[in-house]
Design a protein around this motif. Sequence first.
Motif, PDB file in Angstrom:
ATOM      1  N   ALA A 173      -6.091 -10.598  18.134  1.00  0.00           N
ATOM      2  CA  ALA A 173      -6.947 -10.049  17.119  1.00  0.00           C
ATOM      3  C   ALA A 173      -8.395 -10.441  17.498  1.00  0.00           C
ATOM      4  O   ALA A 173      -9.167  -9.918  16.628  1.00  0.00           O
ATOM      5  CB  ALA A 173      -6.368 -10.271  15.891  1.00  0.00           C
ATOM      6  N   GLY A 174      -8.653 -11.088  18.026  1.00  0.00           N
ATOM      7  CA  GLY A 174     -10.062 -11.636  18.504  1.00  0.00           C
ATOM      8  C   GLY A 174     -10.623 -12.585  17.320  1.00  0.00           C
ATOM      9  O   GLY A 174     -11.836 -12.566  17.081  1.00  0.00           O
ATOM     10  N   LEU A 175      -9.883 -13.436  16.940  1.00  0.00           N
ATOM     11  CA  LEU A 175      -9.989 -14.535  15.642  1.00  0.00           C
ATOM     12  C   LEU A 175     -10.112 -15.772  16.276  1.00  0.00           C
ATOM     13  O   LEU A 175     -10.117 -16.665  15.500  1.00  0.00           O
ATOM     14  CB  LEU A 175      -9.050 -14.490  14.639  1.00  0.00           C
ATOM     15  CG  LEU A 175      -8.842 -13.075  13.846  1.00  0.00           C
ATOM     16  CD1 LEU A 175      -7.874 -12.920  12.928  1.00  0.00           C
ATOM     17  CD2 LEU A 175     -10.297 -12.783  13.462  1.00  0.00           C
ATOM     18  N   VAL A 176     -10.151 -16.269  17.635  1.00  0.00           N
ATOM     19  CA  VAL A 176     -10.437 -17.416  18.176  1.00  0.00           C
ATOM     20  C   VAL A 176     -11.708 -18.278  17.660  1.00  0.00           C
ATOM     21  O   VAL A 176     -11.672 -19.343  16.827  1.00  0.00           O
ATOM     22  CB  VAL A 176     -10.349 -17.393  19.598  1.00  0.00           C
ATOM     23  CG1 VAL A 176     -10.739 -18.941  20.112  1.00  0.00           C
ATOM     24  CG2 VAL A 176      -8.915 -17.142  20.107  1.00  0.00           C
ATOM     25  N   ALA A 203     -15.981 -10.934  14.734  1.00  0.00           N
ATOM     26  CA  ALA A 203     -16.047 -10.157  16.083  1.00  0.00           C
ATOM     27  C   ALA A 203     -15.283 -11.150  17.186  1.00  0.00           C
ATOM     28  O   ALA A 203     -14.522 -10.380  17.811  1.00  0.00           O
ATOM     29  CB  ALA A 203     -17.247 -10.226  16.375  1.00  0.00           C
ATOM     30  N   GLY A 204     -15.073 -12.164  16.849  1.00  0.00           N
ATOM     31  CA  GLY A 204     -14.002 -12.931  17.754  1.00  0.00           C
ATOM     32  C   GLY A 204     -14.435 -12.989  19.406  1.00  0.00           C
ATOM     33  O   GLY A 204     -15.629 -12.369  19.571  1.00  0.00           O
ATOM     34  N   GLY A 205     -13.447 -13.176  20.129  1.00  0.00           N
ATOM     35  CA  GLY A 205     -13.665 -13.088  21.510  1.00  0.00           C
ATOM     36  C   GLY A 205     -13.387 -14.164  22.268  1.00  0.00           C
ATOM     37  O   GLY A 205     -13.103 -15.138  21.750  1.00  0.00           O
ATOM     38  N   GLY A 206     -13.346 -14.051  23.634  1.00  0.00           N
ATOM     39  CA  GLY A 206     -12.735 -14.991  24.534  1.00  0.00           C
ATOM     40  C   GLY A 206     -11.296 -15.138  24.303  1.00  0.00           C
ATOM     41  O   GLY A 206     -10.936 -14.929  23.340  1.00  0.00           O
ATOM     42  N   SER A 207     -10.833 -15.695  25.313  1.00  0.00           N
ATOM     43  CA  SER A 207      -9.267 -15.942  25.282  1.00  0.00           C
ATOM     44  C   SER A 207      -8.892 -17.210  25.219  1.00  0.00           C
ATOM     45  O   SER A 207      -7.756 -17.621  25.043  1.00  0.00           O
ATOM     46  CB  SER A 207      -8.731 -15.160  26.569  1.00  0.00           C
ATOM     47  OG  SER A 207      -9.041 -15.871  27.798  1.00  0.00           O
ATOM     48  N   ALA A 208      -9.893 -18.447  25.526  1.00  0.00           N
ATOM     49  CA  ALA A 208      -9.480 -19.645  25.600  1.00  0.00           C
ATOM     50  C   ALA A 208      -9.430 -20.111  24.070  1.00  0.00           C
ATOM     51  O   ALA A 208     -10.130 -20.050  23.237  1.00  0.00           O
ATOM     52  CB  ALA A 208     -10.446 -20.512  26.374  1.00  0.00           C
ATOM     53  N   MET A 209      -8.466 -20.939  23.658  1.00  0.00           N
ATOM     54  CA  MET A 209      -8.210 -21.730  22.358  1.00  0.00           C
ATOM     55  C   MET A 209      -8.913 -23.196  22.569  1.00  0.00           C
ATOM     56  O   MET A 209      -8.661 -23.784  23.520  1.00  0.00           O
ATOM     57  CB  MET A 209      -6.893 -21.968  21.848  1.00  0.00           C
ATOM     58  CG  MET A 209      -6.346 -20.570  21.133  1.00  0.00           C
ATOM     59  SD  MET A 209      -7.334 -20.157  19.767  1.00  0.00           S
ATOM     60  CE  MET A 209      -6.026 -20.249  18.549  1.00  0.00           C
TER      61      MET A 209
END
Length: 159
Positions: free
Chosen positions: A50-53, A18-24
Amino acid sequence: MKYIVLSATLLLGSTAFAGGGSAMPAGNTIAGIVSSDPNFSTLLAAVKAAGLVETLSSPGPFTVFAPTNAAFAKIPKADLDALLNDPAKLKAVLLYHVVAGRVTAAQVMGMSSGKTVNGASVRVSTMGNSVMINDATVTKADVRASNGIIHVIDTVMMP
């Protein structure tokens, strides 16, 4: 012929993709290594889009065949822009670069194929000390992360 078998829980986990968030995250995870290496800035943007963080920050383990910026530069700009703006297709392409488990270069060299997280298989071939995954050459192997291994490749693989 040897295959790497995927864990069904990896594909069916409640938030795994589901991923999400933009911070690595920083640190020694696959996501942390990608975010701290300027040679992976395009891969970083793609992973975020892609929301894979969260997936690449999770315990794994994963083996990632990570294309460099130069690998992404081989894709025509219009095609790359279209890919980056299509999260579903982008996710499929990125998951084609991920194998469940921690697979070292020595193990990869003994294989003829491997099954990726997106469900498709990749061809593995060797010539001397060179390893090819489909048409991509592994340029740096066994970058160890807390949640897996990164093998750097020179071409973006398309499923």
